[in-house]
Write a protein that holds these residues in place. Structure first.
Motif, PDB file in Angstrom:
ATOM      1  N   THR A  61       0.812  -1.214   0.000  1.00 12.40           N
ATOM      2  CA  THR A  61       0.000   0.000   0.000  1.00 12.40           C
ATOM      3  C   THR A  61       0.847   1.267   0.000  1.00 12.40           C
ATOM      4  O   THR A  61       0.335   2.357  -0.173  1.00 12.40           O
ATOM      5  CB  THR A  61      -0.933   0.031   1.224  1.00 12.40           C
ATOM      6  OG1 THR A  61      -0.137  -0.077   2.411  1.00 12.40           O
ATOM      7  CG2 THR A  61      -1.946  -1.105   1.163  1.00 12.40           C
ATOM      8  N   HIS A  62       2.143   1.118   0.206  1.00 11.38           N
ATOM      9  CA  HIS A  62       3.068   2.252   0.194  1.00 11.38           C
ATOM     10  C   HIS A  62       3.305   2.673  -1.258  1.00 11.38           C
ATOM     11  O   HIS A  62       3.016   1.945  -2.198  1.00 11.38           O
ATOM     12  CB  HIS A  62       4.385   1.807   0.855  1.00 11.38           C
ATOM     13  CG  HIS A  62       5.370   2.897   1.075  1.00 11.38           C
ATOM     14  ND1 HIS A  62       5.194   3.873   2.011  1.00 11.38           N
ATOM     15  CD2 HIS A  62       6.546   3.160   0.468  1.00 11.38           C
ATOM     16  CE1 HIS A  62       6.231   4.688   1.993  1.00 11.38           C
ATOM     17  NE2 HIS A  62       7.063   4.278   1.058  1.00 11.38           N
ATOM     18  N   CYS A  63       3.881   3.839  -1.450  1.00 11.41           N
ATOM     19  CA  CYS A  63       4.133   4.347  -2.799  1.00 11.41           C
ATOM     20  C   CYS A  63       5.101   3.440  -3.566  1.00 11.41           C
ATOM     21  O   CYS A  63       6.151   3.072  -3.057  1.00 11.41           O
ATOM     22  CB  CYS A  63       4.724   5.757  -2.722  1.00 11.41           C
ATOM     23  SG  CYS A  63       5.047   6.447  -4.349  1.00 11.41           S
ATOM     24  N   TRP A  64       4.721   3.131  -4.790  1.00  7.39           N
ATOM     25  CA  TRP A  64       5.605   2.423  -5.719  1.00  7.39           C
ATOM     26  C   TRP A  64       5.836   3.284  -6.957  1.00  7.39           C
ATOM     27  O   TRP A  64       6.210   2.797  -8.008  1.00  7.39           O
ATOM     28  CB  TRP A  64       5.016   1.064  -6.113  1.00  7.39           C
ATOM     29  CG  TRP A  64       5.115   0.053  -5.025  1.00  7.39           C
ATOM     30  CD1 TRP A  64       4.147  -0.292  -4.122  1.00  7.39           C
ATOM     31  CD2 TRP A  64       6.258  -0.742  -4.693  1.00  7.39           C
ATOM     32  NE1 TRP A  64       4.629  -1.241  -3.257  1.00  7.39           N
ATOM     33  CE2 TRP A  64       5.918  -1.547  -3.583  1.00  7.39           C
ATOM     34  CE3 TRP A  64       7.539  -0.850  -5.227  1.00  7.39           C
ATOM     35  CZ2 TRP A  64       6.811  -2.442  -3.008  1.00  7.39           C
ATOM     36  CZ3 TRP A  64       8.425  -1.747  -4.657  1.00  7.39           C
ATOM     37  CH2 TRP A  64       8.053  -2.534  -3.551  1.00  7.39           C
ATOM     38  N   CYS A  65       5.578   4.602  -6.812  1.00  5.13           N
ATOM     39  CA  CYS A  65       5.790   5.579  -7.885  1.00  5.13           C
ATOM     40  C   CYS A  65       4.944   5.247  -9.119  1.00  5.13           C
ATOM     41  O   CYS A  65       5.416   5.309 -10.251  1.00  5.13           O
ATOM     42  CB  CYS A  65       7.263   5.715  -8.242  1.00  5.13           C
ATOM     43  SG  CYS A  65       7.702   7.409  -8.714  1.00  5.13           S
ATOM     44  N   LEU A  66       3.688   4.881  -8.882  1.00  3.80           N
ATOM     45  CA  LEU A  66       2.795   4.495  -9.973  1.00  3.80           C
ATOM     46  C   LEU A  66       1.704   5.512 -10.266  1.00  3.80           C
ATOM     47  O   LEU A  66       1.038   5.417 -11.296  1.00  3.80           O
ATOM     48  CB  LEU A  66       2.116   3.156  -9.636  1.00  3.80           C
ATOM     49  CG  LEU A  66       3.007   1.935  -9.602  1.00  3.80           C
ATOM     50  CD1 LEU A  66       2.241   0.736  -9.074  1.00  3.80           C
ATOM     51  CD2 LEU A  66       3.582   1.654 -10.973  1.00  3.80           C
ATOM     52  N   SER A  67       1.476   6.478  -9.388  1.00  6.17           N
ATOM     53  CA  SER A  67       0.294   7.331  -9.502  1.00  6.17           C
ATOM     54  C   SER A  67       0.196   8.073 -10.832  1.00  6.17           C
ATOM     55  O   SER A  67      -0.900   8.319 -11.313  1.00  6.17           O
ATOM     56  CB  SER A  67       0.219   8.310  -8.337  1.00  6.17           C
ATOM     57  OG  SER A  67       1.312   9.193  -8.367  1.00  6.17           O
ATOM     58  N   HIS A  68       1.306   8.432 -11.442  1.00  3.85           N
ATOM     59  CA  HIS A  68       1.251   9.129 -12.726  1.00  3.85           C
ATOM     60  C   HIS A  68       1.279   8.167 -13.913  1.00  3.85           C
ATOM     61  O   HIS A  68       1.042   8.581 -15.040  1.00  3.85           O
ATOM     62  CB  HIS A  68       2.421  10.106 -12.862  1.00  3.85           C
ATOM     63  CG  HIS A  68       2.197  11.362 -12.118  1.00  3.85           C
ATOM     64  ND1 HIS A  68       2.355  11.467 -10.769  1.00  3.85           N
ATOM     65  CD2 HIS A  68       1.785  12.583 -12.541  1.00  3.85           C
ATOM     66  CE1 HIS A  68       2.081  12.690 -10.383  1.00  3.85           C
ATOM     67  NE2 HIS A  68       1.735  13.385 -11.436  1.00  3.85           N
ATOM     68  N   ARG A  69       1.586   6.912 -13.648  1.00  4.87           N
ATOM     69  CA  ARG A  69       1.796   5.972 -14.749  1.00  4.87           C
ATOM     70  C   ARG A  69       0.659   4.985 -14.973  1.00  4.87           C
ATOM     71  O   ARG A  69       0.438   4.547 -16.098  1.00  4.87           O
ATOM     72  CB  ARG A  69       3.091   5.201 -14.526  1.00  4.87           C
ATOM     73  CG  ARG A  69       4.299   6.108 -14.598  1.00  4.87           C
ATOM     74  CD  ARG A  69       5.575   5.324 -14.482  1.00  4.87           C
ATOM     75  NE  ARG A  69       6.725   6.195 -14.540  1.00  4.87           N
ATOM     76  CZ  ARG A  69       7.323   6.600 -15.656  1.00  4.87           C
ATOM     77  NH1 ARG A  69       6.886   6.199 -16.815  1.00  4.87           N
ATOM     78  NH2 ARG A  69       8.363   7.395 -15.595  1.00  4.87           N
ATOM     79  N   LEU A  70      -0.027   4.590 -13.901  1.00  2.00           N
ATOM     80  CA  LEU A  70      -1.052   3.557 -14.039  1.00  2.00           C
ATOM     81  C   LEU A  70      -2.317   3.900 -13.266  1.00  2.00           C
ATOM     82  O   LEU A  70      -2.242   4.407 -12.144  1.00  2.00           O
ATOM     83  CB  LEU A  70      -0.529   2.210 -13.520  1.00  2.00           C
ATOM     84  CG  LEU A  70       0.670   1.588 -14.225  1.00  2.00           C
ATOM     85  CD1 LEU A  70       1.099   0.320 -13.508  1.00  2.00           C
ATOM     86  CD2 LEU A  70       0.364   1.299 -15.684  1.00  2.00           C
ATOM     87  N   SER A  71      -3.454   3.572 -13.852  1.00  5.83           N
ATOM     88  CA  SER A  71      -4.729   3.693 -13.161  1.00  5.83           C
ATOM     89  C   SER A  71      -4.915   2.451 -12.282  1.00  5.83           C
ATOM     90  O   SER A  71      -4.223   1.433 -12.471  1.00  5.83           O
ATOM     91  CB  SER A  71      -5.868   3.774 -14.179  1.00  5.83           C
ATOM     92  OG  SER A  71      -5.994   2.523 -14.856  1.00  5.83           O
ATOM     93  N   PRO A  72      -5.849   2.493 -11.330  1.00  5.62           N
ATOM     94  CA  PRO A  72      -6.111   1.282 -10.530  1.00  5.62           C
ATOM     95  C   PRO A  72      -6.443   0.062 -11.400  1.00  5.62           C
ATOM     96  O   PRO A  72      -6.025  -1.053 -11.098  1.00  5.62           O
ATOM     97  CB  PRO A  72      -7.291   1.693  -9.654  1.00  5.62           C
ATOM     98  CG  PRO A  72      -7.127   3.180  -9.496  1.00  5.62           C
ATOM     99  CD  PRO A  72      -6.602   3.644 -10.833  1.00  5.62           C
ATOM    100  N   ARG A  73      -7.169   0.275 -12.494  1.00  6.72           N
ATOM    101  CA  ARG A  73      -7.507  -0.837 -13.392  1.00  6.72           C
ATOM    102  C   ARG A  73      -6.248  -1.425 -14.024  1.00  6.72           C
ATOM    103  O   ARG A  73      -6.081  -2.650 -14.127  1.00  6.72           O
ATOM    104  CB  ARG A  73      -8.469  -0.353 -14.475  1.00  6.72           C
ATOM    105  CG  ARG A  73      -8.889  -1.438 -15.462  1.00  6.72           C
ATOM    106  CD  ARG A  73      -9.830  -0.915 -16.535  1.00  6.72           C
ATOM    107  NE  ARG A  73      -9.303   0.204 -17.291  1.00  6.72           N
ATOM    108  CZ  ARG A  73      -8.425   0.102 -18.306  1.00  6.72           C
ATOM    109  NH1 ARG A  73      -8.000  -1.080 -18.692  1.00  6.72           N
ATOM    110  NH2 ARG A  73      -7.987   1.174 -18.932  1.00  6.72           N
ATOM    111  N   GLU A  74      -5.317  -0.552 -14.433  1.00  5.53           N
ATOM    112  CA  GLU A  74      -4.070  -1.028 -15.036  1.00  5.53           C
ATOM    113  C   GLU A  74      -3.187  -1.730 -14.008  1.00  5.53           C
ATOM    114  O   GLU A  74      -2.499  -2.699 -14.342  1.00  5.53           O
ATOM    115  CB  GLU A  74      -3.317   0.148 -15.665  1.00  5.53           C
ATOM    116  CG  GLU A  74      -4.017   0.700 -16.892  1.00  5.53           C
ATOM    117  CD  GLU A  74      -3.445   2.018 -17.350  1.00  5.53           C
ATOM    118  OE1 GLU A  74      -3.309   2.188 -18.579  1.00  5.53           O
ATOM    119  OE2 GLU A  74      -3.143   2.879 -16.499  1.00  5.53           O
ATOM    120  N   ILE A  75      -3.212  -1.272 -12.772  1.00  2.00           N
ATOM    121  CA  ILE A  75      -2.463  -1.954 -11.715  1.00  2.00           C
ATOM    122  C   ILE A  75      -3.014  -3.361 -11.544  1.00  2.00           C
ATOM    123  O   ILE A  75      -2.259  -4.326 -11.405  1.00  2.00           O
ATOM    124  CB  ILE A  75      -2.520  -1.156 -10.394  1.00  2.00           C
ATOM    125  CG1 ILE A  75      -1.711   0.134 -10.544  1.00  2.00           C
ATOM    126  CG2 ILE A  75      -2.008  -1.993  -9.217  1.00  2.00           C
ATOM    127  CD1 ILE A  75      -1.879   1.114  -9.402  1.00  2.00           C
TER     128      ILE A  75
END
Length: 194
Positions: free
Chosen positions: A31-45
């Motif tokens: 649940t910690h940051c994996w530096c994804l917020s600008h790159r992937l939507s929850p659906r893509e994750i």
């Protein structure tokens, strides 16, 4: 007199994933940051990582343009810079607040992290130099960053977008402002042509 440290910056490929994680998420909390917020939507994750943010980031590291670089001092991973072609960063690409300044196919820096215990030791300067060199080696015509220009001290305890002075030291110049605001401060558009 102490020896000068050996600095290296490398793309975060699958074989360097653990080094990236040591910098950005040493306890490996999903649940910690994996530096994804600008790159992937929850659906893509969900699609890329079966819902695991760590696994989604691992999948990004296997792409032609990995999501960033890791800087090493004497073989120890000490810094992370999220950098890549702006066209491959969906949230930035579609942003109504941080719009492109022109048609140059820039690479963008969206996050910088210096590992705890290594801050205020010159890591950021080496990290940015290595990130710019990486982008240049991949054919980027320019690199942009979107820092804030605070009147006082920023909270630098975790990931951050950077400050104007940090990028100026790395050879960037201000070319505009954005409609985005961070900590009640306008964000700048800074660029370094390659």
């Amino acid at each position: 007199m102490p020896e000068e440290p050996d600095w290296q910056t490398r793309p975060v490929t699958p074989d360097r994933f653990e080094d990236f994680a040591d910098v950005i998420n040493p306890r490996r909390r999903d649940t910690h940051c994996w530096c994804l917020s600008h790159r992937l939507s929850p659906r893509e994750i969900e699609e890329l990582g079966g819902g695991s943010r760590e696994q989604a980031m691992r999948a990004l590291c296997a792409r032609e343009h990995p999501p960033g670089v890791v800087t090493y001092r004497d073989g120890e991973p000490v810094g992370w810079c999220s950098i890549g072609p702006r066209a491959e960063i969906p949230r930035l690409r579609s942003s109504k607040l941080i719009r492109p300044v022109d048609d140059v196919p820039v690479w963008s820096i969206i996050c910088v992290v210096v590992r705890a215990g290594h801050r205020r030791q010159g890591v950021t300067d080496r990290l940015l130099a290595g990130a710019v060199e990486h982008a240049a080696s991949r054919g980027a015509p320019a690199v942009e960053a979107y820092p804030v220009d605070p009147p006082g001290r920023m909270d630098l305890t975790m990931a951050f977008v950077g400050t104007r002075s940090m990028f100026e030291r790395a050879g960037f110049r201000v070319i505009g402002t954005t409609d985005a605001v961070a900590s009640r401060m306008p964000r700048l558009v800074m660029r370094r042509d390659l």
